[in-house]
Design an enzyme around this catalytic site. Structure first.
Site, PDB file in Angstrom:
ATOM      1  N   CYS A 204      -4.901  13.253  12.709  1.00 57.17           N
ATOM      2  CA  CYS A 204      -5.404  11.904  12.470  1.00 57.17           C
ATOM      3  C   CYS A 204      -5.299  11.151  13.773  1.00 57.17           C
ATOM      4  O   CYS A 204      -4.608  11.576  14.693  1.00 57.17           O
ATOM      5  CB  CYS A 204      -4.647  11.234  11.338  1.00 57.17           C
TER       6      CYS A 204
ATOM      7  N   ARG B   4      -8.697  -0.396   4.653  1.00 59.33           N
ATOM      8  CA  ARG B   4      -7.860   0.656   4.061  1.00 59.33           C
ATOM      9  C   ARG B   4      -6.555   0.067   3.546  1.00 59.33           C
ATOM     10  O   ARG B   4      -6.021   0.539   2.551  1.00 59.33           O
ATOM     11  CB  ARG B   4      -7.512   1.721   5.115  1.00 59.33           C
TER      12      ARG B   4
ATOM     13  N   ASP C 148       4.676   0.654  11.934  1.00 58.27           N
ATOM     14  CA  ASP C 148       3.504  -0.019  11.367  1.00 58.27           C
ATOM     15  C   ASP C 148       3.405  -1.493  11.772  1.00 58.27           C
ATOM     16  O   ASP C 148       2.431  -2.158  11.423  1.00 58.27           O
ATOM     17  CB  ASP C 148       3.513   0.098   9.833  1.00 58.27           C
TER      18      ASP C 148
ATOM     19  N   LYS D 198       0.838  -1.214   0.000  1.00 59.60           N
ATOM     20  CA  LYS D 198       0.000   0.000   0.000  1.00 59.60           C
ATOM     21  C   LYS D 198       0.864   1.251   0.000  1.00 59.60           C
ATOM     22  O   LYS D 198       0.643   2.178  -0.777  1.00 59.60           O
ATOM     23  CB  LYS D 198      -0.899   0.001   1.248  1.00 59.60           C
ATOM     24  N   ASN D 199       1.864   1.270   0.888  1.00 62.07           N
ATOM     25  CA  ASN D 199       2.632   2.502   1.071  1.00 62.07           C
ATOM     26  C   ASN D 199       3.597   2.792  -0.073  1.00 62.07           C
ATOM     27  O   ASN D 199       4.178   3.878  -0.131  1.00 62.07           O
ATOM     28  CB  ASN D 199       3.395   2.463   2.400  1.00 62.07           C
TER      29      ASN D 199
ATOM     30  N   ARG E  15       0.690  14.770  13.206  1.00 61.88           N
ATOM     31  CA  ARG E  15       1.211  14.595  11.854  1.00 61.88           C
ATOM     32  C   ARG E  15       1.142  15.850  10.985  1.00 61.88           C
ATOM     33  O   ARG E  15       0.417  15.910   9.995  1.00 61.88           O
ATOM     34  CB  ARG E  15       0.491  13.441  11.155  1.00 61.88           C
TER      35      ARG E  15
ATOM     36  N   ARG F  55      -4.137  11.006   4.657  1.00 62.90           N
ATOM     37  CA  ARG F  55      -3.021  11.939   4.735  1.00 62.90           C
ATOM     38  C   ARG F  55      -2.102  11.886   3.514  1.00 62.90           C
ATOM     39  O   ARG F  55      -1.571  12.902   3.070  1.00 62.90           O
ATOM     40  CB  ARG F  55      -2.237  11.587   6.005  1.00 62.90           C
TER      41      ARG F  55
HETATM   42  C1  UD1 Z   1       4.331   6.929   6.289  1.00 59.89           C
HETATM   43  C2  UD1 Z   1       3.461   5.713   6.117  1.00 59.89           C
HETATM   44  C3  UD1 Z   1       2.920   5.263   7.464  1.00 59.89           C
HETATM   45  C4  UD1 Z   1       4.060   5.049   8.443  1.00 59.89           C
HETATM   46  C5  UD1 Z   1       4.954   6.275   8.518  1.00 59.89           C
HETATM   47  C6  UD1 Z   1       6.190   6.070   9.370  1.00 59.89           C
HETATM   48  C7  UD1 Z   1       2.513   5.983   3.896  1.00 59.89           C
HETATM   49  C8  UD1 Z   1       1.306   6.250   3.071  1.00 59.89           C
HETATM   50  N1  UD1 Z   1       2.344   6.040   5.229  1.00 59.89           N
HETATM   51  O1  UD1 Z   1       3.496   7.972   6.798  1.00 59.89           O
HETATM   52  O2  UD1 Z   1       2.216   4.040   7.280  1.00 59.89           O
HETATM   53  O3  UD1 Z   1       3.528   4.781   9.731  1.00 59.89           O
HETATM   54  O4  UD1 Z   1       5.405   6.640   7.198  1.00 59.89           O
HETATM   55  O5  UD1 Z   1       6.929   5.012   8.909  1.00 59.89           O
HETATM   56  O6  UD1 Z   1       3.574   5.708   3.389  1.00 59.89           O
HETATM   57  N2  UD1 Z   1       6.216  14.751  10.612  1.00 59.89           N
HETATM   58  C9  UD1 Z   1       6.304  16.081  10.915  1.00 59.89           C
HETATM   59  N3  UD1 Z   1       6.258  16.986   9.877  1.00 59.89           N
HETATM   60  C10 UD1 Z   1       6.145  16.602   8.579  1.00 59.89           C
HETATM   61  C11 UD1 Z   1       6.064  15.233   8.286  1.00 59.89           C
HETATM   62  C12 UD1 Z   1       6.113  14.320   9.329  1.00 59.89           C
HETATM   63  O7  UD1 Z   1       6.401  16.471  12.070  1.00 59.89           O
HETATM   64  O8  UD1 Z   1       6.120  17.472   7.692  1.00 59.89           O
HETATM   65  C13 UD1 Z   1       6.235  13.759  11.720  1.00 59.89           C
HETATM   66  C14 UD1 Z   1       4.898  13.032  11.826  1.00 59.89           C
HETATM   67  O9  UD1 Z   1       3.983  13.778  12.601  1.00 59.89           O
HETATM   68  C15 UD1 Z   1       5.290  11.730  12.482  1.00 59.89           C
HETATM   69  C16 UD1 Z   1       6.695  11.475  11.926  1.00 59.89           C
HETATM   70  O10 UD1 Z   1       7.156  12.734  11.431  1.00 59.89           O
HETATM   71  O11 UD1 Z   1       5.360  11.882  13.862  1.00 59.89           O
HETATM   72  C17 UD1 Z   1       6.741  10.439  10.822  1.00 59.89           C
HETATM   73  O12 UD1 Z   1       5.967  10.870   9.739  1.00 59.89           O
HETATM   74  P1  UD1 Z   1       6.254  10.451   8.236  1.00 59.89           P
HETATM   75  O13 UD1 Z   1       7.521   9.673   8.138  1.00 59.89           O
HETATM   76  O14 UD1 Z   1       6.108  11.667   7.385  1.00 59.89           O
HETATM   77  O15 UD1 Z   1       5.048   9.470   7.954  1.00 59.89           O
HETATM   78  P2  UD1 Z   1       4.004   9.486   6.772  1.00 59.89           P
HETATM   79  O16 UD1 Z   1       4.717   9.728   5.483  1.00 59.89           O
HETATM   80  O17 UD1 Z   1       2.848  10.319   7.127  1.00 59.89           O
END
Ligand code: UD1
Length: 421
Positions: free
Chosen positions: A116, A400, A308, A22-23, A121, A92
């Site tokens: 979320c 999902r 995850d 999925k990711n 996030r 997201r």
């Molecule tokens: C992706 C995965 C999700 C997984 C996560 C961490 C997808 C669709 N989803 O989510 O399943 O759990 O990686 O491995 O691929 N953060 C900030 N600012 C930002 C971006 C992130 O503070 O601009 C923080 C987030 O709040 C969170 C952490 O960084 O605490 C990790 O987020 P991120 O690695 O961006 O995860 P996602 O890409 O949302």
């Protein structure tokens, strides 16, 4: 709302093949926004999140055709660069359209994804990176409004290796002028897969899968369709879920369709706990294991223990000998499965970012409720192990990200049925 009824304890047997990740699928489908020609894919998983991203792409003007196993997305001409709140709020990952839209059209208006269930996030890292590439960004009425005549390559150092920000910036950098270097980039296998997809379109990218990724910007006309339909990597999180299901139920199961290297940390941890695993090039064979022993883990960006798989691991830890500790370092609110697992007899105490799990002899079936995607998977694992019937409500969370999980488990011999709403 559908629910799942599981009659435990179940013993599983046979082989299960994981679906495409999925990711990895989500960002790669979004990357077709960069391509002024139809792009073919093999084996797009039938998941709710994939349906959501396709709806969003269609709202931008992307045309979808499905013929047998081939899915085609055609972004030759887009109708608009506006990602509406109604579609973005449900997922997201929708914010990933920002980079490609901005790079190709010089403008984008994308709803902020909002909070979320598993944490706040924010998207500040995505926006900081776009600004480094020369974009002007304003937040207006809940929307990210971004503009740039032409993005310009830059060195961008991420304050945290965000998966989504790395993907968004990689896509934006494809059509930026010159070279972009992302430092402290996320190293997840899904990033590598996105890079492979972009490379297949003729882009030069070095270092994907390391913390320093270099993207050589090209003109739109330089992107070329690849001859073969793209095949996304196997889902390492789904694989981990089935591997843990087999271990918890003392079963002999082969989980195939994954690259086991993507799960190295998880497999090492399970082996340390006493699981018997045979690892092949694209499979993990779980041998019937005796009762495992407790362990301590911290979730961390790849190659560390994946957040995850944290909930599923906690399900396993609740039925091993001795105590375990889980420290969640990625998301601030990712223990929502704990009270639900407690209803089934798990003994878990929370203290800040950590959970102490005291292994119990067995679990008992109970009515429980899914709270987020991976928490739902953890409840299924508990239900397979538990004595008696478990009724799992709100399975839309599960749908999902797990393709036909109930059918796959039935095929392995579990007593599980879906009750349609
Ligand atoms: C992706 C995965 C999700 C997984 C996560 C961490 C997808 C669709 N989803 O989510 O399943 O759990 O990686 O491995 O691929 N953060 C900030 N600012 C930002 C971006 C992130 O503070 O601009 C923080 C987030 O709040 C969170 C952490 O960084 O605490 C990790 O987020 P991120 O690695 O961006 O995860 P996602 O890409 O949302």
């Amino acid at each position: 709302m559908d629910k799942l009824i599981v009659n435990g304890p179940c013993t599983l047997t046979g082989e299960v093949r994981v679906s495409s990740a999925k990711n990895a699928t989500l960002p790669i489908l979004v990357a077709t926004l960069l391509c002024p020609y139809p792009v073919n894919f093999e084996t797009i998983p039938a998941l709710m999140d994939v349906g959501t991203i396709i709806k969003l792409l269609q709202s931008l003007g992307v045309k979808l055709t499905v013929e047998g196993p081939t899915t085609t997305l055609d972004a030759t001409e887009l109708a608009n660069q506006h990602a509406d709140y109604a579609l973005v709020k449900t997922m997201r990952a929708s914010v990933l359209v920002l980079g490609p839209l901005l790079a190709r059209y010089g403008q984008a208006s994308v709803s902020l994804p909002g909070g979320c269930a598993i944490g706040a996030r924010p998207v500040d890292i995505h926006l900081m990176g776009m600004e480094k590439l020369g974009a002007e960004i304003h937040i207006e009425n809940g929307y990210i409004k971004a503009r740039a005549k032409k993005l310009k390559g830059a060195v961008i150092t991420l304050p945290f290796p965000s998966v989504g920000a790395t993907e968004n910036l990689m896509m934006a950098a494809v059509l930026a002028e010159g070279v972009t270097v992302i430092e402290n980039a996320a190293m997840e296998p899904e990033i590598d897969d996105l890079a492979d997809f972009l490379i297949a379109q003729g882009v030069r990218i070095e270092g994907a899968g390391t913390s320093r990724i270099t993207i050589h910007g090209v003109e739109l006309k330089d992107l070329k369709p690849s001859a073969k339909p793209y095949r996304v990597i196997g889902d390492r999180i789904e694989a981990a879920t089935f591997i843990i299901a087999a271990i918890m139920t003392g079963s002999d199961v082969k989980v195939s369709g994954l690259n086991p290297k993507h799960l190295s940390f998880v497999l090492e941890t399970l082996t340390k706990m006493g699981a018997g695993l045979d690892v092949g090039p694209d499979f993990v064979h779980v041998r019937k294991s005796p009762r495992l022993k407790g362990v301590a883990i911290d979730t961390a960006p790849y190659p560390g223990f994946p957040t995850d798989v944290q909930a599923q691991m906690m399900a396993l830890m609740s039925v091993v000998d001795g105590n375990s500790i889980v420290t969640e370092t990625i998301f601030e609110n990712r223990f929502m499965h704990v009270p639900e697992m407690g209803r089934m007899g798990a003994k878990i105490t929370l203290k800040g970012k950590s959970a102490l799990i005291e292994g119990v002899e067995s679990l008992s079936g109970a009515p429980v409720m899914c709270t987020d995607l991976r928490a739902s998977a953890a409840l299924i694992l508990c239900a397979l192990k538990a004595e008696g019937q478990t009724e799992i409500q709100r399975v839309y969370h599960l749908d999902r990200g797990y393709e036909k999980i109930d059918e796959k488990l039935t095929h392995l011999g579990a007593t599980i049925r879906r009750v349609k709403a």
